[in-house]
Design a protein around this motif. Sequence first.
Motif, PDB file in Angstrom:
ATOM      1  N   LYS A   1      -6.616 -34.367   3.885  1.00  0.00           N
ATOM      2  CA  LYS A   1      -5.938 -33.897   5.092  1.00  0.00           C
ATOM      3  C   LYS A   1      -5.828 -32.377   5.087  1.00  0.00           C
ATOM      4  O   LYS A   1      -6.013 -31.731   6.114  1.00  0.00           O
ATOM      5  N   LYS A   2      -5.531 -31.806   3.929  1.00  0.00           N
ATOM      6  CA  LYS A   2      -5.407 -30.354   3.820  1.00  0.00           C
ATOM      7  C   LYS A   2      -6.747 -29.694   4.105  1.00  0.00           C
ATOM      8  O   LYS A   2      -6.807 -28.663   4.771  1.00  0.00           O
TER       9      LYS A   2
ATOM     10  N   ARG B   1      -9.988 -26.692  10.563  1.00  0.00           N
ATOM     11  CA  ARG B   1      -9.563 -26.460  11.950  1.00  0.00           C
ATOM     12  C   ARG B   1      -8.947 -25.076  12.115  1.00  0.00           C
ATOM     13  O   ARG B   1      -9.196 -24.388  13.105  1.00  0.00           O
ATOM     14  N   ARG B   2      -8.141 -24.670  11.143  1.00  0.00           N
ATOM     15  CA  ARG B   2      -7.484 -23.366  11.221  1.00  0.00           C
ATOM     16  C   ARG B   2      -8.513 -22.240  11.157  1.00  0.00           C
ATOM     17  O   ARG B   2      -8.447 -21.273  11.921  1.00  0.00           O
ATOM     18  N   LYS B   3      -9.496 -22.356  10.271  1.00  0.00           N
ATOM     19  CA  LYS B   3     -10.533 -21.336  10.172  1.00  0.00           C
ATOM     20  C   LYS B   3     -11.352 -21.251  11.449  1.00  0.00           C
ATOM     21  O   LYS B   3     -11.722 -20.175  11.903  1.00  0.00           O
ATOM     22  N   GLU B   4     -11.636 -22.400  12.048  1.00  0.00           N
ATOM     23  CA  GLU B   4     -12.388 -22.416  13.296  1.00  0.00           C
ATOM     24  C   GLU B   4     -11.589 -21.737  14.409  1.00  0.00           C
ATOM     25  O   GLU B   4     -12.135 -20.957  15.189  1.00  0.00           O
TER      26      GLU B   4
ATOM     27  N   GLU C   1      -9.168 -30.805   6.047  1.00  0.00           N
ATOM     28  CA  GLU C   1      -9.415 -30.888   7.484  1.00  0.00           C
ATOM     29  C   GLU C   1      -8.590 -29.852   8.239  1.00  0.00           C
ATOM     30  O   GLU C   1      -9.084 -29.198   9.161  1.00  0.00           O
ATOM     31  N   GLU C   2      -7.331 -29.699   7.853  1.00  0.00           N
ATOM     32  CA  GLU C   2      -6.468 -28.723   8.515  1.00  0.00           C
ATOM     33  C   GLU C   2      -6.975 -27.298   8.282  1.00  0.00           C
ATOM     34  O   GLU C   2      -6.966 -26.474   9.197  1.00  0.00           O
ATOM     35  N   ASP C   3      -7.438 -27.013   7.072  1.00  0.00           N
ATOM     36  CA  ASP C   3      -7.977 -25.690   6.767  1.00  0.00           C
ATOM     37  C   ASP C   3      -9.222 -25.407   7.614  1.00  0.00           C
ATOM     38  O   ASP C   3      -9.404 -24.293   8.114  1.00  0.00           O
TER      39      ASP C   3
ATOM     40  N   ASP D   1      -3.878 -36.413   0.351  1.00  0.00           N
ATOM     41  CA  ASP D   1      -3.290 -35.155   0.783  1.00  0.00           C
ATOM     42  C   ASP D   1      -4.328 -34.042   0.790  1.00  0.00           C
ATOM     43  O   ASP D   1      -4.344 -33.204   1.686  1.00  0.00           O
ATOM     44  N   GLU D   2      -5.206 -34.035  -0.196  1.00  0.00           N
ATOM     45  CA  GLU D   2      -6.227 -32.997  -0.266  1.00  0.00           C
ATOM     46  C   GLU D   2      -7.221 -33.133   0.874  1.00  0.00           C
ATOM     47  O   GLU D   2      -7.680 -32.132   1.425  1.00  0.00           O
TER      48      GLU D   2
END
Length: 86
Positions: free
Chosen positions: A50-51, A57-60, A53-55, A47-48
């Motif tokens: 995946k989190k 992408r969101r920052k980018e 990677e999502e963070d 879970d960490e």
Amino acid sequence: MGLDSVWHWLIFLVIVLLLFGTKKIRNLGPDLGEAIRGFKKGLSGDDEAKKGEEDARRKEAEQLRADPKPADPASTQSQRDSSESR
């Protein structure tokens, strides 16, 4: 004669102390806590990742929205000039 007698518990504690020693018993609590933390980290490790990677992408995506680069500096100047004349 059940396990509710004080003498049974005292004999049991003496046997445990003789078998394991005080040092091993003293280290039992921290070792058990460390094992539990490692187990929890192992369960939530996927879970960490995946989190993270999502963070990223969101920052980018936020960076791209915050700093759009103009295609042509001359066109942006003409856009500014036209907006000021209104």
